[in-house]
Write a protein that holds these residues in place. Structure first.
Motif, PDB file in Angstrom:
ATOM      1  N   LEU A   1       0.901  -1.186  -0.210  1.00 21.82           N
ATOM      2  CA  LEU A   1       0.124  -0.061  -0.010  1.00 21.82           C
ATOM      3  C   LEU A   1       0.830   1.321  -0.049  1.00 21.82           C
ATOM      4  O   LEU A   1       0.274   2.426  -0.284  1.00 21.82           O
ATOM      5  CB  LEU A   1      -0.762   0.077   1.202  1.00 21.82           C
ATOM      6  CG  LEU A   1      -1.935  -1.149   1.357  1.00 21.82           C
ATOM      7  CD1 LEU A   1      -2.782  -1.034   2.638  1.00 21.82           C
ATOM      8  CD2 LEU A   1      -2.969  -1.050   0.038  1.00 21.82           C
TER       9      LEU A   1
ATOM     10  N   VAL B   1      -7.546  -1.337  -2.962  1.00 24.73           N
ATOM     11  CA  VAL B   1      -6.319  -0.636  -2.688  1.00 24.73           C
ATOM     12  C   VAL B   1      -6.240   0.785  -2.307  1.00 24.73           C
ATOM     13  O   VAL B   1      -5.694   1.401  -1.448  1.00 24.73           O
ATOM     14  CB  VAL B   1      -5.414  -0.931  -3.844  1.00 24.73           C
ATOM     15  CG1 VAL B   1      -4.099  -0.170  -3.647  1.00 24.73           C
ATOM     16  CG2 VAL B   1      -4.988  -2.423  -3.704  1.00 24.73           C
TER      17      VAL B   1
ATOM     18  N   ARG C   1      -5.314   2.306   1.050  1.00 24.60           N
ATOM     19  CA  ARG C   1      -4.071   3.334   1.308  1.00 24.60           C
ATOM     20  C   ARG C   1      -4.536   4.634   1.608  1.00 24.60           C
ATOM     21  O   ARG C   1      -4.053   5.337   2.402  1.00 24.60           O
ATOM     22  CB  ARG C   1      -3.592   3.569  -0.253  1.00 24.60           C
ATOM     23  CG  ARG C   1      -2.228   4.220  -0.038  1.00 24.60           C
ATOM     24  CD  ARG C   1      -1.535   4.378  -1.733  1.00 24.60           C
ATOM     25  NE  ARG C   1      -0.249   4.655  -1.510  1.00 24.60           N
ATOM     26  CZ  ARG C   1       0.271   6.066  -1.456  1.00 24.60           C
ATOM     27  NH1 ARG C   1      -0.637   6.999  -1.491  1.00 24.60           N
ATOM     28  NH2 ARG C   1       1.607   6.413  -1.246  1.00 24.60           N
TER      29      ARG C   1
END
Length: 714
Positions: free
Chosen positions: A220, A257, A261
């Motif tokens: 990440l 993702v 993140r």
């Protein structure tokens, strides 16, 4: 020749253990030959690596979570072993006892050393069985960091709790590794870490697939997809594919993702004020644009402060995810110099000094003064004892002599009082002749700071220049000369500058509202506060803050801490010239937040509101005023007094000392530049003087305006 000798030994030894030993020696030699050919290292780097490149870590977990298998993979990928050891086959390096190999468990902590990406890792594989908790205890108390391995299908288990408490007891920073992601029941959930261990997991990876379909992870921090394609049953996982995510990837994965993140950035900002400030100042339009290296630095600070624990995942048995774990150990766990331990130092020689001549002696008794050679980590102010037993005996004697009636088993610490180091008042920049000498200069300054605690070295965040902070003009001059003579570096010093402070003139109030959306969360906070000046002569550290009685009762402790952080960070930079504030009291009148607002946003809003109030309150520069003592012959007294009057000095007393006069005065430090040369000229070299910080006083308006213009370059 070595290979022939090994072959000879092989012919004459038939025991299985000998076969294994010879194979291990041959593999070690081959690896050594490969290393020399492929990457020639300096002998010093191999034998005695730089302390910042060392990681002393332990692997800890519940029994059968995969600690030893993880350790074996680390050894293999680092080149320490040629074959993958297996617990079931009984051929692992760290489980070397017969009992361990028979039972497939770790009984005794085993230490191994290997290199990974120019770092030395000293690793201890600790037992996971409750019967051998003492082994974990004695390992953790000397380690700097730990890797906690979890069975992803089981989560936090009983012994995990025990070893985690031990790590907390010794304040050991940790990294979590969710192992066995290939098991059908594997569940990538960090809730059990949060709830059972009361820890703050910082998710650095998300898995690609689960169970049999687990193929790798997404980093990440860098948005890199790491995949291990098992082409055959014998695939050792050494080679894996790393490529950045792009629009051709699965849309659901990209969305996952992106959300993960954003959550990571927000979480780290909540835990690290420096990172939060970076986001708000440089990346307020797009938090996702923050460089991965800045995010990594912030995660490291969070880990070392034990505010959070990085979480990674993989499958050690299936050879997936171990290399990123090694990278995390290097990136986030502390070097020995970043932790505080009882250190063992070896003295190579003991000497009695005779001016610049030294006579070596075998021992030293109480009351003597001696020199020692070989101390690497001891600094001025440390207390050295020959052993812990001798320290305990000395403590008991001290108790008996003073008649202190402490309970049995409680011993006073035998620590001699260190030196009280006043704040430096002069600072200047120092630069090496070329950038090639920068590392040598840093080493020289580190050595000098160890023996001289009054010397402070910092790096200017704006210019990146190295700044020397010292006790006076002569102090910095001597340091400069020592660097030239002892270390052979011709450095350049910038102009000497004075460490001013700031305060305010009037009471002022301000209100500010921060409304910002990060990801899907909206952060809204409104702050109302007032600042007022307080007596600066009462104490040098007289900046305070308080809440109104009503607000103090309503706000949670987390919000109070965030407000306090915002206030304290504002005290570091005044509104006029950016010098630290002194003599300011802040009253927080109200803090209103919407649900979901992070503490970092509260701190940011308070800082902004503080700056607004401080500007409204009117700035005042405070200058360091020194206590001056001049010993001079009577015939030169009048010329010294006349010079002092031109330096805005105030005479407090003139005393007689034998045939000389002792002049006691206070004078602003800014006026004392080059005073030693002037005094020598005025008195034909027959006077001495000493300077010491007395207090900080407000500058008069005329002198302050002159200073402001000079600082602005006008």
């Amino acid at each position: 020749r070595c290979l022939i000798m090994l072959h000879d030994l092989h012919q004459h030894m038939t025991l299985p253990s000998c076969h294994r030993n010879i194979e291990f020696l041959r593999s070690s030699l081959l690896f050594f030959m490969f290393t020399v050919i492929d990457d020639v290292k300096s002998l010093r780097a191999v034998v005695n690596p730089d302390i910042s490149k060392i990681r002393n870590i332990g692997i800890m977990a519940h029994i059968d979570a995969g600690k030893t298998t993880t350790t074996e993979r680390m050894l293999y990928y680092s080149g320490y072993t040629r074959a993958l050891g297996d617990v079931d086959d009984g051929d692992t390096v760290t489980d070397f006892m017969a009992q361990e190999r028979e039972r497939g468990i770790t009984i005794q902590s085993a230490a191994v050393t290997f290199d990974w990406k120019s770092h030395r890792i000293n690793l201890i594989d600790t037992p996971g069985h409750v019967d051998f908790t003492l082994e974990v205890e004695r390992a953790l108390r000397v380690l700097d960091g730990a890797v906690a391995v979890f069975d992803a299908s089981a989560g936090v288990e009983a012994q995990t709790l025990t070893v985690w408490r031990q790590a907390e007891k010794h304040h050991v920073p940790c990294v979590c590794f969710l192992n066995k992601m290939d098991k059908p029941a594997a569940n990538f959930s960090i809730e059990s870490i949060r709830q059972k261990l009361k820890a703050n997991p910082v998710l650095l990876q998300i898995p690609l697939g689960s169970g049999k379909n687990f193929t790798g992870v997404v980093d990440l921090l860098t948005n890199q997809k790491l995949t291990w394609q098992q082409r055959s049953m014998g695939d050792d996982g050494r080679v894996f594919e790393s490529k950045p995510l792009d629009q051709s990837d699965d849309p659901e994965l990209l969305q996952e993702v992106s959300e993960a993140r954003a959550a990571l950035i927000e979480q780290v900002a909540d835990l690290d004020d420096e990172f939060a400030e970076l986001l708000l100042t440089d990346f307020s339009d797009n938090f996702d644009a923050v460089p991965s290296v800045k995010l990594q630095e912030a995660v490291r600070r969070v880990t070392l402060a034990r505010k959070g624990v990085p979480v990674l995942c993989g499958s050690s048995l299936r050879n997936k995810g171990v290399q990123p774990l090694l990278d995390a150990i290097v990136a986030y766990l502390p070097a020995p110099s970043e932790r505080h331990h009882d250190l063992v130092e070896r003295m190579s020689r003991l000497l009695v000094p005779f001016a610049d001549q030294h006579v070596e002696i075998p021992s030293m008794t109480a009351g003597n003064i001696a020199l020692t050679v070989g101390l690497k980590q001891t600094v001025t102010g440390d207390t050295i004892v020959s052993s812990k037993a001798s320290a305990a005996a000395a403590a008991r004697r001290a108790q008996d002599d003073s008649g202190m009636g402490k309970k049995r088993g409680e011993h006073a610490a035998v620590v001699l009082s260190g030196v009280e180091v006043p704040d430096p008042v002069f600072f200047c920049t120092i630069e090496p002749p070329t950038m090639a000498k920068q590392a040598d200069l840093e080493n020289a300054l580190n050595c000098l700071q160890r023996e001289d605690p009054s010397l402070k070295v910092r790096v200017d965040p704006d210019s990146g220049q190295t700044v020397l902070c010292g006790m006076g003009e002569l102090h910095i001059e001597i340091i400069h000369d020592r660097i030239r003579r002892e270390y052979g570096i011709e450095t350049h010093l910038g102009p000497l500058q004075v460490a001013y402070r700031e305060t305010i003139l009037h009471e002022a109030s301000a209100t500010d509202t921060l409304d910002r959306t990060i990801g899907e969360r909206r952060h809204i906070v409104t702050v109302e506060l007032s600042v007022r000046p307080v007596d600066i002569s009462s104490t040098t550290d007289s900046c305070k803050s308080a809440f109104t009685e009503e607000d103090g009762e309503q706000l949670s402790q987390e919000i109070k801490d965030a407000v306090e952080n915002g206030v304290q960070s504002s005290y570091l930079q005044g509104p006029l010239l950016g010098y630290p504030l002194q003599g300011v009291s802040t009253l927080i009148q109200s803090v209103n937040t919407e649900p979901g607002t992070s503490p970092a946003m509260v701190s940011a809003c308070v800082s902004r509101c503080m700056l607004k109030a401080l500007r409204l309150a009117g700035g005042q520069v405070l200058e360091p005023v020194m206590s001056l003592e001049v010993t001079v012959e009577e015939e030169h007294l009048s010329s010294v007094l006349g010079d002092l009057a031109q330096r805005r000095g105030t005479v407090r007393d003139i005393q007689s000392r034998h045939d000389n006069k002792v002049l006691l005065a206070t004078v602003p430090l800014a006026e004392m530049m080059g005073y030693s040369t002037i005094l020598r000229t005025l008195t034909s070299g027959n006077a001495t003087f000493s300077l010491e910080l007395d207090t900080y006083e407000a500058m008069n308006p005329q002198d302050q305006n002159t200073l402001l213009k000079r600082m602005a370059g006008l």
